[in-house]
Design an enzyme around this catalytic site. Sequence first.
Site: not given
Length: 335
Positions: A220-222, A240
């Site tokens: 998935g994609d945060f 970062h």
Amino acid sequence: MSRSPLLDLAFGYMPAQIIHVAAETGVADALAGGPRTSGELARATGAHAPSLHRLLRGLATLGAVEQKEGDLFALTAEGQRLRADAPDSIRSLVLLFCGPDVWRSWGDMAETVRTGEAAWPRVTGGTSFEHFESDPASSEVFNAAMAEHTRAVAPGIIEAHDFSRYGTVADLGGGDGTLLAAILRAHREVRGLLFDLPAGLAAAPGTLEDAAGRAEIVAGDFFESVPGGADAYVLKSVLHDWDDEKAAAILRNVRAAMGPDARLLILEQVMPETVAPDTAGIVRNDLNMLVATGGRERTEAEFRALLDAAGFAGVSLTGPLPPSAYRVIEAEPAG
């Protein structure tokens, strides 16, 4: 003219490329069985023997190999770390950070300082993460480099924080699962969830094989959403990579997934308010983020402000953890 330390540093690109070429050609792997001549190594690596001999002399001056006699060379203890199969290997880190894309991005730093825009898209045509998503070979090097780094810092992190407090630990952006595997080995009662983009998870089933039945791998994609149900959410070396706007978006999605008793654990170095020669490592990391991703290393005050704006409270930090000076930044959902 007296010797200038700054001039010595300015020529630092020379040893960096000597080490990079050694990693790229596999010289250390070819020396794993014992001392060999440059001719033997050339046949093993597909290199030009006279040129390889000159490279080996360069490696000898850096302490990576030892010139035994004449044309016979052997690996030193430090040179062993350039082997791909060494338990403390740094080979992939060298291939990544001295490789052509990072190299060219640092070479365009002046334009970044003038404009504030990351160099990587200018020199490659896309963002670093787009590049790794679309290029399997580069993605493999990147993931291996991150795993090498994580193996080095994981023991200090696990010693500093009691992960046995949690039923399920979710490692967000955790790549091949090196950190999660270390946590699960240390705490057999804990379950794990590894979450990353598909390219980052390519090697995860092998890494987490020993934790089969206790580790779930989710792609998935945060930036879109984060799985719910975990007791601790780990972000190691994630924030970062991003500017404040994108870092806040990640944190808001983590906050939305967390229950009231869950905890956020940010594992990063913390930039001191005033730098000195002994903080060169984090300052160089910050400059690498500047040219490569548009991200940044942050001070404690900057982390606290970011977390407060994203809906977190109760922020606490450990002291710097050897050998990397990482710190565990713990936070809870604000009421």
